[in-house]
Design a protein around this motif. Structure first.
Motif, PDB file in Angstrom:
ATOM      1  N   ASN A 113       0.829  -1.194   0.000  1.00  0.00           N
ATOM      2  CA  ASN A 113       0.000   0.000   0.000  1.00  0.00           C
ATOM      3  C   ASN A 113       0.872   1.256   0.000  1.00  0.00           C
ATOM      4  N   ARG A 114       1.913   1.259   0.843  1.00  0.00           N
ATOM      5  CA  ARG A 114       2.833   2.408   0.899  1.00  0.00           C
ATOM      6  C   ARG A 114       3.503   2.619  -0.454  1.00  0.00           C
ATOM      7  N   THR A 115       3.936   1.522  -1.071  1.00  0.00           N
ATOM      8  CA  THR A 115       4.594   1.609  -2.376  1.00  0.00           C
ATOM      9  C   THR A 115       3.638   2.150  -3.436  1.00  0.00           C
ATOM     10  N   LEU A 116       2.395   1.665  -3.405  1.00  0.00           N
ATOM     11  CA  LEU A 116       1.406   2.140  -4.380  1.00  0.00           C
ATOM     12  C   LEU A 116       1.057   3.618  -4.171  1.00  0.00           C
ATOM     13  N   LYS A 117       0.964   4.043  -2.922  1.00  0.00           N
ATOM     14  CA  LYS A 117       0.689   5.458  -2.652  1.00  0.00           C
ATOM     15  C   LYS A 117       1.822   6.334  -3.155  1.00  0.00           C
ATOM     16  N   LEU A 118       3.050   5.876  -2.957  1.00  0.00           N
ATOM     17  CA  LEU A 118       4.221   6.616  -3.447  1.00  0.00           C
ATOM     18  C   LEU A 118       4.185   6.695  -4.975  1.00  0.00           C
ATOM     19  N   ALA A 119       3.862   5.563  -5.610  1.00  0.00           N
ATOM     20  CA  ALA A 119       3.779   5.556  -7.081  1.00  0.00           C
ATOM     21  C   ALA A 119       2.660   6.484  -7.549  1.00  0.00           C
ATOM     22  N   GLN A 120       1.529   6.489  -6.843  1.00  0.00           N
ATOM     23  CA  GLN A 120       0.413   7.376  -7.206  1.00  0.00           C
ATOM     24  C   GLN A 120       0.835   8.832  -7.087  1.00  0.00           C
ATOM     25  N   THR A 121       1.526   9.170  -5.997  1.00  0.00           N
ATOM     26  CA  THR A 121       1.995  10.545  -5.799  1.00  0.00           C
ATOM     27  C   THR A 121       2.939  10.949  -6.926  1.00  0.00           C
ATOM     28  N   GLN A 122       3.835  10.057  -7.304  1.00  0.00           N
ATOM     29  CA  GLN A 122       4.771  10.355  -8.387  1.00  0.00           C
ATOM     30  C   GLN A 122       4.033  10.525  -9.709  1.00  0.00           C
ATOM     31  N   CYS A 123       3.029   9.692  -9.939  1.00  0.00           N
ATOM     32  CA  CYS A 123       2.243   9.810 -11.183  1.00  0.00           C
ATOM     33  C   CYS A 123       1.463  11.117 -11.215  1.00  0.00           C
ATOM     34  N   VAL A 124       0.878  11.504 -10.066  1.00  0.00           N
ATOM     35  CA  VAL A 124       0.143  12.767 -10.001  1.00  0.00           C
ATOM     36  C   VAL A 124       1.088  13.932 -10.281  1.00  0.00           C
ATOM     37  N   GLU A 125       2.296  13.891  -9.697  1.00  0.00           N
ATOM     38  CA  GLU A 125       3.284  14.960  -9.937  1.00  0.00           C
ATOM     39  C   GLU A 125       3.698  15.000 -11.404  1.00  0.00           C
ATOM     40  N   GLN A 126       3.922  13.829 -11.973  1.00  0.00           N
ATOM     41  CA  GLN A 126       4.321  13.764 -13.378  1.00  0.00           C
ATOM     42  C   GLN A 126       3.195  14.259 -14.277  1.00  0.00           C
ATOM     43  N   LEU A 127       1.947  13.894 -13.956  1.00  0.00           N
ATOM     44  CA  LEU A 127       0.801  14.366 -14.735  1.00  0.00           C
ATOM     45  C   LEU A 127       0.704  15.887 -14.653  1.00  0.00           C
ATOM     46  N   GLU A 128       0.919  16.430 -13.471  1.00  0.00           N
ATOM     47  CA  GLU A 128       0.858  17.877 -13.290  1.00  0.00           C
ATOM     48  C   GLU A 128       1.946  18.558 -14.119  1.00  0.00           C
ATOM     49  N   LYS A 129       3.157  18.016 -14.150  1.00  0.00           N
ATOM     50  CA  LYS A 129       4.248  18.576 -14.955  1.00  0.00           C
ATOM     51  C   LYS A 129       3.886  18.522 -16.439  1.00  0.00           C
ATOM     52  N   LEU A 130       3.281  17.405 -16.866  1.00  0.00           N
ATOM     53  CA  LEU A 130       2.893  17.279 -18.291  1.00  0.00           C
ATOM     54  C   LEU A 130       1.806  18.288 -18.647  1.00  0.00           C
ATOM     55  N   ARG A 131       0.850  18.550 -17.749  1.00  0.00           N
ATOM     56  CA  ARG A 131      -0.203  19.536 -17.985  1.00  0.00           C
ATOM     57  C   ARG A 131       0.413  20.932 -18.137  1.00  0.00           C
ATOM     58  N   ILE A 132       1.367  21.227 -17.236  1.00  0.00           N
ATOM     59  CA  ILE A 132       2.029  22.539 -17.302  1.00  0.00           C
ATOM     60  C   ILE A 132       2.767  22.676 -18.617  1.00  0.00           C
ATOM     61  N   GLN A 133       3.506  21.623 -19.017  1.00  0.00           N
ATOM     62  CA  GLN A 133       4.229  21.663 -20.292  1.00  0.00           C
ATOM     63  C   GLN A 133       3.249  21.810 -21.448  1.00  0.00           C
ATOM     64  N   TYR A 134       2.132  21.111 -21.406  1.00  0.00           N
ATOM     65  CA  TYR A 134       1.138  21.173 -22.468  1.00  0.00           C
ATOM     66  C   TYR A 134       0.522  22.572 -22.555  1.00  0.00           C
ATOM     67  N   GLN A 135       0.246  23.136 -21.370  1.00  0.00           N
ATOM     68  CA  GLN A 135      -0.335  24.476 -21.351  1.00  0.00           C
ATOM     69  C   GLN A 135       0.674  25.504 -21.883  1.00  0.00           C
ATOM     70  N   LYS A 136       1.981  25.318 -21.559  1.00  0.00           N
ATOM     71  CA  LYS A 136       2.986  26.232 -22.064  1.00  0.00           C
ATOM     72  C   LYS A 136       3.060  26.133 -23.600  1.00  0.00           C
ATOM     73  N   ARG A 137       2.965  24.946 -24.145  1.00  0.00           N
ATOM     74  CA  ARG A 137       3.015  24.754 -25.594  1.00  0.00           C
ATOM     75  C   ARG A 137       1.770  25.370 -26.228  1.00  0.00           C
ATOM     76  N   GLN A 138       0.628  25.206 -25.563  1.00  0.00           N
ATOM     77  CA  GLN A 138      -0.599  25.770 -26.101  1.00  0.00           C
ATOM     78  C   GLN A 138      -0.550  27.303 -26.078  1.00  0.00           C
ATOM     79  N   GLY A 139       0.055  27.817 -25.026  1.00  0.00           N
ATOM     80  CA  GLY A 139       0.159  29.271 -24.902  1.00  0.00           C
ATOM     81  C   GLY A 139       1.177  29.854 -25.858  1.00  0.00           C
ATOM     82  N   SER A 140       2.232  29.126 -26.208  1.00  0.00           N
ATOM     83  CA  SER A 140       3.250  29.651 -27.107  1.00  0.00           C
ATOM     84  C   SER A 140       2.886  29.478 -28.575  1.00  0.00           C
ATOM     85  N   SER A 141       1.917  28.671 -28.873  1.00  0.00           N
ATOM     86  CA  SER A 141       1.570  28.508 -30.278  1.00  0.00           C
ATOM     87  C   SER A 141       0.575  29.497 -30.776  1.00  0.00           C
TER      88      SER A 141
END
Length: 141
Positions: A113-141
């Motif tokens: 459970n601890r390992t899965l929660k850690l993986a979930q947290t990392q996935c949420v952080e990675q998803l948030e970084k991808l959204r920010i990158q996507y929004q930056k690309r959308q804003g620069s185009s």
């Protein structure tokens, strides 16, 4: 005085007498049936009624036979109690093993459970970084 009665053959007969009141007409055959549960070699030998010493030895032997019978009964009860305690101990050990197995499984699941929660947290952080990158690309185009 010994009285007799007809008893069906399938019923167990127990003959007893008092050592304090030994009538003069008691036959040795009747006295030897006083301890039917004893092996033949342990049966008190009939006394010589004319000898006080023989009667005394017979009474002692009867008393010892009674004690022997009581000890055998006590041993049987203690062995039965021993079986009960062994069964109870085995049950407790089984429950203890079950509890240990459950504790081990709980620890494994907690770690998973601890390992899965850690993986979930990392996935949420990675998803948030991808959204920010996507929004930056959308804003620069």
């Amino acid at each position: 005085m010994i009285t007799t009665a007809r008893v069906p053959a399938d019923k167990q007969v127990r003959i007893a007498f008092s050592l304090n009141e030994s009538p003069d007409d008691a036959s040795p055959e009747n006295l030897s049936l006083a301890f039917p549960e004893l092996d033949q070699q342990l049966q008190p030998l009939p006394p010589c009624h004319d000898s006080k010493e023989s009667m005394q030895v017979y009474k002692q032997h009867c008393k010892i036979a009674e004690e022997y019978h009581e000890v055998k009964k006590e041993i049987a009860l203690l062995e039965e109690r021993k079986k009960e305690l062994i069964a109870r101990l085995e049950q407790v050990e089984k429950e203890s093993m079950d509890a240990a197995q459950l504790a081990k499984e709980y620890a494994e699941l907690t770690e998973e459970n601890r390992t899965l929660k850690l993986a979930q947290t990392q996935c949420v952080e990675q998803l948030e970084k991808l959204r920010i990158q996507y929004q930056k690309r959308q804003g620069s185009s």
